[in-house]
Design an enzyme around this catalytic site. Structure first.
Site, PDB file in Angstrom:
ATOM      1  N   GLY A  34      72.656  19.302  30.274  1.00 46.90           N
ATOM      2  CA  GLY A  34      71.265  18.883  30.140  1.00 46.90           C
ATOM      3  C   GLY A  34      70.583  19.733  29.078  1.00 46.90           C
ATOM      4  O   GLY A  34      71.123  20.761  28.658  1.00 46.90           O
ATOM      5  N   GLN A  52      68.262  21.758  29.387  1.00 45.09           N
ATOM      6  CA  GLN A  52      68.038  23.121  29.894  1.00 45.09           C
ATOM      7  C   GLN A  52      69.296  23.686  30.547  1.00 45.09           C
ATOM      8  O   GLN A  52      69.226  24.460  31.508  1.00 45.09           O
ATOM      9  CB  GLN A  52      66.857  23.133  30.865  1.00 45.09           C
ATOM     10  CG  GLN A  52      65.516  23.105  30.149  1.00 45.09           C
ATOM     11  CD  GLN A  52      65.343  24.329  29.243  1.00 45.09           C
ATOM     12  OE1 GLN A  52      65.758  25.436  29.565  1.00 45.09           O
ATOM     13  NE2 GLN A  52      64.742  24.122  28.080  1.00 45.09           N
ATOM     14  N   SER A  53      70.449  23.316  30.022  1.00 45.15           N
ATOM     15  CA  SER A  53      71.720  23.753  30.596  1.00 45.15           C
ATOM     16  C   SER A  53      71.930  25.263  30.465  1.00 45.15           C
ATOM     17  O   SER A  53      71.925  25.802  29.353  1.00 45.15           O
ATOM     18  CB  SER A  53      72.857  23.023  29.877  1.00 45.15           C
ATOM     19  OG  SER A  53      74.103  23.602  30.209  1.00 45.15           O
ATOM     20  N   ASN A  54      72.131  25.915  31.598  1.00 45.44           N
ATOM     21  CA  ASN A  54      72.504  27.334  31.571  1.00 45.44           C
ATOM     22  C   ASN A  54      73.910  27.490  31.020  1.00 45.44           C
ATOM     23  O   ASN A  54      74.221  28.453  30.323  1.00 45.44           O
ATOM     24  CB  ASN A  54      72.462  27.920  32.985  1.00 45.44           C
ATOM     25  CG  ASN A  54      71.100  27.800  33.616  1.00 45.44           C
ATOM     26  OD1 ASN A  54      70.117  28.257  33.055  1.00 45.44           O
ATOM     27  ND2 ASN A  54      71.028  27.151  34.775  1.00 45.44           N
ATOM     28  N   ALA A  61      75.398  25.650  28.772  1.00 46.14           N
ATOM     29  CA  ALA A  61      75.409  25.538  27.313  1.00 46.14           C
ATOM     30  C   ALA A  61      74.973  26.855  26.675  1.00 46.14           C
ATOM     31  O   ALA A  61      75.603  27.352  25.740  1.00 46.14           O
ATOM     32  CB  ALA A  61      74.499  24.395  26.875  1.00 46.14           C
TER      33      ALA A  61
END
Ligand SMILES: *Cc1c(COP(=O)(O)O)cnc(C)c1O
Length: 334
Positions: free
Chosen positions: A77, A79-81, A83
């Site tokens: 997403g 706001q992917s942690n 990523a």
């Protein structure tokens, strides 16, 4: 083979603290009404503000290094942690990262997206209105395009699975299980439960495999942060089996042996809930610890509800695995 011999990059600062949350326990009824609560602080793994992906990426980057990768590609997403931490892991290992981001969540230059940019990741965002098979197709196409483009530039791309939930990543939480057992040794505490936020399932699979390999006392309880339980449960069972095979263990877990409560994700992935926000405030105001709106706030809301409904009694002990995610607070709020 055991995991001592698998290639691994040192990315997580471990052991992370395991400490009692006494003020939270007091707020939830004290020793007469609330179980003993231990926080396992995997929000403090380090690696660009920490989180559960650090332990997974240690094994995944070990493999990427062996394969001489120069660029990591991953998805998530906005706001992917995962990523953000993959981008940081790439830098620490002298690689670059390409992030293909899609799905719900704020897309402005804040929170994890801000950090992705500072880390110099190449960021591609996909149409947010796509859902279901159309979204999956768009993502698969974007990954294939990225691989082709990077190869044409002379790079060696390596695709990291969503959430780092592949068999190698799963081993991160087998190691974490051993770490917790080491920390508890001599303390005469035998936790009855371990609660955590469950998304792409690598964490849950690793914790389940770990409890079996090391004979931990606790039952693993996942609080789902997104719908799609049936497929995810199947995936978790497969990850347990495949990760077990990597360390020479034949572990077969039936899907009905996995415990996931699906009642706390509200309107879906990355959509804050009122109970999640209350849990974030309560933990901040009692323990001075920040949970996040996408994962750990919802997991804590589930744990609190289970305590209030008497599913866990005051004579018992529960570990709450804090899997990180606080950067999301600065984009999503709570
Ligand atoms: C990714 C993530 C999880 C979920 O872990 P999975 O292994 O994907 O189930 C939980 N909490 C945070 C903060 C995460 O970033």
């Amino acid at each position: 083979m055991s995991f001592e011999t698998l290639p691994k990059e040192r990315l997580a600062r471990t052991p992370t603290p395991l400490h009692e949350a006494t003020r939270l326990r007091d707020a939830l009824g004290g020793p007469k009404g609330c179980p003993r609560i231990l926080f396992k602080r995997d929000d403090l793994t380090d690696l660009a503000f920490g989180g559960n992906k650090a332990r997974k990426l240690e094994f995944i980057l070990g493999d990427a290094r062996v394969k001489r990768a120069t660029v990591l590609i991953t998805t998530g997403g906005p706001q992917s942690n995962h990523a953000r931490m993959t981008a940081a892991a790439a830098r620490l290992c002298g690689m670059k990262a390409m992030l293909i981001l899609s799905g719900p969540g704020p897309r402005g230059d804040a929170g994890n997206l801000l950090l992705d940019r500072l880390l110099g990741a190449e960021i591609r965002t996909l149409d947010a209105s796509l859902t279901g098979p159309a979204a999956e197709h768009a993502e698969a196409t974007a990954i294939a395009d990225a691989v082709r483009e990077l190869e044409a530039r002379g790079e060696k791309p390596y695709v990291v699975s969503l959430g780092g939930s592949d068999p190698l990543g799963t081993l991160g939480y087998v190691v974490a299980t051993r770490e917790m057992l080491d920390q508890l040794r001599g303390a005469e505490i035998r936790p009855n439960f371990l609660y955590h936020a469950s998304g792409s399932r690598g964490t849950q699979a690793g914790l389940e495999l770990g409890t079996r390999v090391f004979e931990a006392s606790w039952k693993v309880v996942g609080i789902a942060v997104s719908p799609g339980e049936e497929d995810k449960r199947r995936k978790a069972a497969r990850l347990i089996h495949d990760a077990g095979a990597l360390i020479g263990r034949e572990v077969l877990v039936r899907e009905d042996e996995l415990h996931t409560d699906v009642r706390y994700y509200g309107d879906g992935y990355a959509a804050p809930t009122a109970h999640g926000s209350e849990a974030i405030e309560l933990v901040a105001r009692t323990e001075g610890v920040f949970l996040d709106p996408v994962y750990t706030g919802k997991a804590m809301a589930g744990l609190i509800d289970h305590i209030r409904n008497g599913l866990i009694g005051p004579s018992q002990t529960v570990i709450f695995l804090h899997t990180g995610g606080a950067p999301g607070l600065f984009a999503i709020g709570a």
